[in-house]
Design a protein around this motif. Structure first.
Motif, PDB file in Angstrom:
ATOM      1  N   VAL A 120      76.757 -14.199  67.952  1.00  0.00           N
ATOM      2  CA  VAL A 120      75.754 -13.883  66.933  1.00  0.00           C
ATOM      3  C   VAL A 120      76.343 -14.153  65.552  1.00  0.00           C
ATOM      4  CG1 VAL A 120      74.409 -12.024  65.844  1.00  0.00           C
ATOM      5  CG2 VAL A 120      74.555 -12.160  68.338  1.00  0.00           C
ATOM      6  N   VAL A 121      75.561 -14.814  64.723  1.00  0.00           N
ATOM      7  CA  VAL A 121      75.931 -15.059  63.327  1.00  0.00           C
ATOM      8  C   VAL A 121      74.857 -14.403  62.466  1.00  0.00           C
ATOM      9  CG1 VAL A 121      76.259 -16.812  61.539  1.00  0.00           C
ATOM     10  CG2 VAL A 121      77.040 -17.260  63.880  1.00  0.00           C
ATOM     11  N   THR A 122      75.270 -13.589  61.520  1.00  0.00           N
ATOM     12  CA  THR A 122      74.319 -12.981  60.587  1.00  0.00           C
ATOM     13  C   THR A 122      74.733 -13.380  59.184  1.00  0.00           C
ATOM     14  OG1 THR A 122      73.960 -11.108  62.075  1.00  0.00           O
ATOM     15  CG2 THR A 122      73.275 -10.825  59.785  1.00  0.00           C
ATOM     16  N   ILE A 123      73.808 -14.024  58.487  1.00  0.00           N
ATOM     17  CA  ILE A 123      74.088 -14.400  57.105  1.00  0.00           C
ATOM     18  C   ILE A 123      73.152 -13.633  56.181  1.00  0.00           C
ATOM     19  CG2 ILE A 123      75.054 -16.667  57.643  1.00  0.00           C
ATOM     20  CD1 ILE A 123      72.398 -17.914  56.765  1.00  0.00           C
ATOM     21  N   GLY A 124      73.609 -13.460  54.963  1.00  0.00           N
ATOM     22  CA  GLY A 124      72.829 -12.724  53.984  1.00  0.00           C
ATOM     23  C   GLY A 124      72.705 -13.497  52.691  1.00  0.00           C
ATOM     24  N   ALA A 125      71.714 -13.124  51.926  1.00  0.00           N
ATOM     25  CA  ALA A 125      71.503 -13.685  50.587  1.00  0.00           C
ATOM     26  C   ALA A 125      71.677 -12.549  49.597  1.00  0.00           C
ATOM     27  CB  ALA A 125      70.096 -14.273  50.476  1.00  0.00           C
ATOM     28  N   LEU A 129      72.106  -7.169  48.395  1.00  0.00           N
ATOM     29  CA  LEU A 129      71.671  -7.949  49.547  1.00  0.00           C
ATOM     30  C   LEU A 129      70.147  -8.007  49.507  1.00  0.00           C
ATOM     31  CD1 LEU A 129      72.471  -9.379  52.221  1.00  0.00           C
ATOM     32  CD2 LEU A 129      72.204  -7.154  53.348  1.00  0.00           C
ATOM     33  N   VAL A 130      69.593  -9.215  49.343  1.00  0.00           N
ATOM     34  CA  VAL A 130      68.139  -9.364  49.193  1.00  0.00           C
ATOM     35  C   VAL A 130      67.482 -10.062  50.377  1.00  0.00           C
ATOM     36  CG1 VAL A 130      68.200  -9.288  46.667  1.00  0.00           C
ATOM     37  CG2 VAL A 130      68.365 -11.504  47.849  1.00  0.00           C
TER      38      VAL A 130
END
Length: 179
Positions: free
Chosen positions: A60-65, A71-72
């Protein structure tokens, strides 16, 4: 302070960000739960411990902006052989409509192993805005599947090697640089 000139930074979500990610997802999925009259959808019932376990998974890869320190947006990608499945694409309610979700869709490409040839996504069958966004970016409806009272629409985007690598090489996740 959140001005228009502030760049959105996209990066992997770390365990240290788990609490903020849980809060973001809950805020973002409330409208989905209201639309389907179901307060028990997984993004609203996942515990912090379960989220931390998910972040630690190798498949699993979780990316954020982030905008500044906030964190939006985020997206979770589960990897299996030649397939990547997007889930829990979330954008803070006050930040929706600014291209953050679209940026996240394209920002996952550099994180995908080379053998991935298709990207899947799913959303509630009546989530017209979500379905429209996916269709606009090359996802095609594939099938529907009922999970209790909720019916999900599954969409697929086949990656072409040249397209996948050129988007990955671009490396810029700003909404204005993406199709």
């Amino acid at each position: 302070m959140n001005d228009a000139s502030q760049a959105t930074r996209i990066a992997l979500v770390a365990d240290a960000d788990a609490g903020e990610l849980l809060t973001l997802r809950r805020a973002a999925f409330v409208t989905e739960a209201q639309q389907y009259d179901d307060p028990h959808i997984p993004p609203l019932t996942q515990t912090l411990a379960e989220l931390r376990e998910d972040l630690a998974r190798e498949d699993v890869v979780t990316i954020g902006a982030w905008e500044g320190h906030r964190l939006v947006g985020s997206v979770r990608v589960e990897l299996e052989d030649n397939k990547a499945t997007l889930g829990r694409l979330a954008v803070a309610p006050d930040m929706q409509g600014r291209g953050i979700g679209t940026s996240l869709l394209f920002a996952i490409l550099p994180y995908l192993p080379e053998q991935v040839t298709e990207v899947w996504a799913f959303t509630g069958k009546d989530s017209t805005e979500n379905l429209s966004m996916y269709a606009k970016h090359g996802f095609e409806e594939h099938h529907q599947d009922a999970a209790g009272a909720l019916t999900y629409t599954y969409l697929r985007r086949v990656l072409h090697e040249v397209e996948a690598r050129s988007e990955a090489d671009a490396g810029d996740a700003t909404p204005s640089s993406r199709p």
